[in-house]
Write an enzyme that holds these catalytic residues in place. Structure first.
Site, PDB file in Angstrom:
ATOM      1  N   GLY A 128     100.752  76.081  59.377  1.00 16.44           N
ATOM      2  CA  GLY A 128     102.017  76.236  59.953  1.00 16.44           C
ATOM      3  C   GLY A 128     102.101  75.784  61.442  1.00 16.44           C
ATOM      4  N   HIS A 135      95.503  85.197  51.519  1.00 23.17           N
ATOM      5  CA  HIS A 135      95.836  84.297  52.446  1.00 23.17           C
ATOM      6  C   HIS A 135      96.018  84.626  53.773  1.00 23.17           C
ATOM      7  CE1 HIS A 135      99.216  81.760  54.436  1.00 23.17           C
ATOM      8  NE2 HIS A 135      98.760  80.901  53.277  1.00 23.17           N
ATOM      9  N   SER A 158      98.448  72.794  57.679  1.00 23.85           N
ATOM     10  CA  SER A 158      99.449  71.455  57.927  1.00 23.85           C
ATOM     11  C   SER A 158      99.016  70.074  57.211  1.00 23.85           C
ATOM     12  CB  SER A 158      99.277  71.355  59.508  1.00 23.85           C
ATOM     13  OG  SER A 158      99.993  72.726  60.063  1.00 23.85           O
ATOM     14  N   LYS A 162     105.474  80.269  49.842  1.00 19.15           N
ATOM     15  CA  LYS A 162     105.731  81.842  50.815  1.00 19.15           C
ATOM     16  C   LYS A 162     107.097  82.375  50.648  1.00 19.15           C
ATOM     17  CE  LYS A 162     103.016  79.240  54.087  1.00 19.15           C
ATOM     18  NZ  LYS A 162     102.351  79.228  55.457  1.00 19.15           N
ATOM     19  N   GLU A 199      97.959  84.870  56.126  1.00 19.58           N
ATOM     20  CA  GLU A 199      99.156  85.509  56.414  1.00 19.58           C
ATOM     21  C   GLU A 199      99.005  87.235  56.162  1.00 19.58           C
ATOM     22  OE1 GLU A 199     101.948  82.870  55.118  1.00 19.58           O
ATOM     23  OE2 GLU A 199     101.384  81.608  56.556  1.00 19.58           O
ATOM     24  N   ASN A 242     102.344  76.287  48.252  1.00 16.02           N
ATOM     25  CA  ASN A 242     102.527  77.868  48.549  1.00 16.02           C
ATOM     26  C   ASN A 242     103.942  77.775  49.213  1.00 16.02           C
ATOM     27  OD1 ASN A 242     102.571  80.462  49.215  1.00 16.02           O
ATOM     28  ND2 ASN A 242     101.002  80.275  50.776  1.00 16.02           N
ATOM     29  N   GLU A 269      91.146  77.521  54.923  1.00 14.57           N
ATOM     30  CA  GLU A 269      92.504  77.490  55.689  1.00 14.57           C
ATOM     31  C   GLU A 269      91.822  78.025  57.128  1.00 14.57           C
ATOM     32  OE1 GLU A 269      96.022  77.052  53.073  1.00 14.57           O
ATOM     33  OE2 GLU A 269      95.629  79.261  53.300  1.00 14.57           O
TER      34      GLU A 269
HETATM   35  C1  PEP Z   1      99.567  77.749  53.605  1.00 15.42           C
HETATM   36  O1  PEP Z   1     100.396  78.352  53.480  1.00 15.42           O
HETATM   37  O2  PEP Z   1      98.510  78.051  52.938  1.00 15.42           O
HETATM   38  C2  PEP Z   1      99.327  76.326  54.680  1.00 15.42           C
HETATM   39  C3  PEP Z   1      98.286  75.767  54.572  1.00 15.42           C
HETATM   40  O3  PEP Z   1     100.570  76.165  55.211  1.00 15.42           O
HETATM   41  P1  PEP Z   1     100.920  74.817  55.800  1.00 15.42           P
HETATM   42  O4  PEP Z   1     100.738  73.869  54.703  1.00 15.42           O
HETATM   43  O5  PEP Z   1     102.341  74.966  56.240  1.00 15.42           O
HETATM   44  O6  PEP Z   1      99.983  74.922  57.277  1.00 15.42           O
END
Ligand code: PEP
Length: 265
Positions: A176, A96, A216, A12, A98, A10, A170
């Site tokens: 992040g 997601h 992460s 983003k 975000e 992803n 998630e």
């Molecule tokens: C994500 O954007 O779904 C995500 C898990 O980001 P990150 O791997 O940076 O934590």
């Protein structure tokens, strides 16, 4: 039948057109057509067509980061599932964290459900993201949050479309932040998600739906997470922006897949 590991990047709201195509090309060049892992790249909307063109002939799919529920019309700024299919998109990420928690107006489960149903009906494969905040986890509400997000997010879903569904667990506190869920936390939450999918869509569907872990994921922790029985892949943010890191995560998945294929059941 074993579930094929699925690793999606992803990107983003990052990268320029030339950076997107260069990164896609670098990744595609190193993933064999017969990889034991399925891979998808999810660039920003405006770069989807260019990335798809670079990936032509490779085994890598493209995915979008969102879609609207209407197919066309007076919806300024929105992108329909039909438009995503038109530029060669196979997957779309819906719900997601975000979009649920950061981008205003925040999306609720009702909005997410409309998007899931519309995208699946149009023929896209959906990666539905769910996950608890730190506050919800510390209050012991992880399972009730996952239950609510799954139940509402998948309301009215025809179980016949389940094969086009992927769930990404998630935990919001891990996205992040560099703070990955432990393998036990990921496995426990994802086993719960699978059990709940069984109640919602039937045991056969629950066995085939892939559940990714996201939050992460890095080369250093990928293998430990991907080897968990209910972790069927990863949704990768930050580490998917660096070809070497993303490829290392995919290689970890490939090793696990090849071990599984040579180990007698
Ligand atoms: C994500 O954007 O779904 C995500 C898990 O980001 P990150 O791997 O940076 O934590």
């Amino acid at each position: 039948m074993a579930r094929k590991l699925f690793i999606a990047g992803n990107w983003k709201m990052n990268l320029s057109a030339s950076q997107c195509t260069a990164l896609a090309g670098e990744i595609a060049a190193k993933i064999p057509a017969d990889s034991g892992v399925e891979v998808a790249l999810c660039p920003p909307f405006v770069y989807l067509a260019a990335v798809r063109q670079v990936l032509q002939g490779s085994a890598i799919a493209t995915g979008a980061q969102d879609a609207y529920w209407e197919s066309k019309g007076a919806f300024t700024g929105q992108i329909s599932p039909a438009m995503l299919l038109d530029v060669g998109c196979e997957y779309v990420i819906i719900g997601h964290s975000e979009r649920r928690h950061t981008i205003i107006p925040c999306e609720d489960d009702r909005v997410i459900n409309r998007k899931v149903l519309a995208a699946l009906a149009a023929g896209l494969k959906v990666i539905l993201c769910i996950g608890e905040t730190l506050n919800q986890r510390s209050q012991g509400h992880t399972q009730s949050v996952l239950n609510e997000q799954l139940t509402a997010g998948l309301a009215k879903l025809n179980p016949g479309l389940a094969e086009k569904l992927v769930i990404a667990y998630e935990p919001v506190w891990a996205i992040g932040t560099g703070q990955t869920a432990t393998t036990e936390q990921a496995q426990q939450a994802q086993a719960f998600v699978r059990a709940r999918l069984g109640q919602l869509l039937g045991a056969a569907a629950a066995e085939t739906i892939r559940i990714q872990y996201g939050g992460s994921v890095k080369p250093a922790n990928a293998a430990d997470l991907l080897v968990q029985p209910d972790v069927d892949g990863a949704l990768v943010g930050g580490a998917s922006l660096k070809a070497d890191d993303f490829l290392e995560i995919i290689r970890a998945g490939e090793q696990i897949a090849s071990l599984a294929s040579t180990t007698p059941a």
